[in-house]
Design a protein around this motif. Structure first.
Motif, PDB file in Angstrom:
ATOM      1  N   UNK A   8      37.211  32.596  44.026  1.00  0.00           N
ATOM      2  CA  UNK A   8      37.250  33.766  44.917  1.00  0.00           C
ATOM      3  C   UNK A   8      37.717  34.996  44.138  1.00  0.00           C
ATOM      4  N   UNK A   9      38.724  34.811  43.282  1.00  0.00           N
ATOM      5  CA  UNK A   9      39.177  35.923  42.439  1.00  0.00           C
ATOM      6  C   UNK A   9      38.036  36.387  41.540  1.00  0.00           C
ATOM      7  N   UNK A  10      37.295  35.455  40.970  1.00  0.00           N
ATOM      8  CA  UNK A  10      36.163  35.816  40.121  1.00  0.00           C
ATOM      9  C   UNK A  10      35.082  36.548  40.912  1.00  0.00           C
ATOM     10  N   UNK A  11      34.841  36.114  42.136  1.00  0.00           N
ATOM     11  CA  UNK A  11      33.854  36.771  42.984  1.00  0.00           C
ATOM     12  C   UNK A  11      34.266  38.217  43.262  1.00  0.00           C
ATOM     13  N   UNK A  12      35.532  38.429  43.584  1.00  0.00           N
ATOM     14  CA  UNK A  12      36.018  39.786  43.850  1.00  0.00           C
ATOM     15  C   UNK A  12      35.939  40.639  42.594  1.00  0.00           C
ATOM     16  N   UNK A  13      36.336  40.101  41.452  1.00  0.00           N
ATOM     17  CA  UNK A  13      36.271  40.847  40.193  1.00  0.00           C
ATOM     18  C   UNK A  13      34.827  41.212  39.866  1.00  0.00           C
ATOM     19  N   UNK A  14      33.923  40.273  40.046  1.00  0.00           N
ATOM     20  CA  UNK A  14      32.509  40.546  39.772  1.00  0.00           C
ATOM     21  C   UNK A  14      31.944  41.625  40.668  1.00  0.00           C
ATOM     22  N   UNK A  15      32.281  41.584  41.952  1.00  0.00           N
ATOM     23  CA  UNK A  15      31.787  42.600  42.882  1.00  0.00           C
ATOM     24  C   UNK A  15      32.386  43.968  42.559  1.00  0.00           C
TER      25      UNK A  15
END
Length: 119
Positions: free
Chosen positions: A46-53
């Motif tokens: 989820x942290x990676x998803x937020x960082x990517x977005x």
């Protein structure tokens, strides 16, 4: 993308795969502590998803295209929860093996995300 986060997710996914694979080897079903491990790995994703977005919103572009990058991000996000849900429906050693396979798939998705971003 954050390379350290991608490496941490890959390592955590492989550790989860080994842990659940060992449980399957011992003929154990998926236990509560396995679900805690899945939650930790999912939180990292989820942290990676937020960082990517956020990086996409700031105007940074992946080397191989935004569409495929977002597709892999969403696939990585759904991988472990889907395996966990499937292990709930199969309360035998095969449920543990399903989570183990989900961890391996997530590790491979992380390597591919690293390549897509331009690593």
């Amino acid at each position: 993308m954050l390379d350290a986060l991608t490496i941490a997710i890959g390592a955590a996914a492989l550790a989860l795969a080994a842990w659940c694979g060992f449980a399957a080897y011992r003929d154990q079903r998926t236990m509560d502590w396995h679900f805690i491990g899945m939650a930790v790995v999912t939180l990292l994703v989820v942290v990676q998803l937020v960082v990517g977005i956020v990086q996409l919103a700031r105007g940074e572009k992946p080397a191989q295209g935004t569409t495929i990058f977002v597709a892999y991000l969403l696939g990585a996000f759904a991988c472990v929860p889907a395996a966990g849900f499937m292990s709930l429906t199969e309360r035998t050693r095969w449920g543990s093996l399903t989570v183990s396979a989900g961890g391996v798939v997530l590790a491979v998705l992380e390597v591919r995300l690293f390549d897509i971003w331009g690593g």
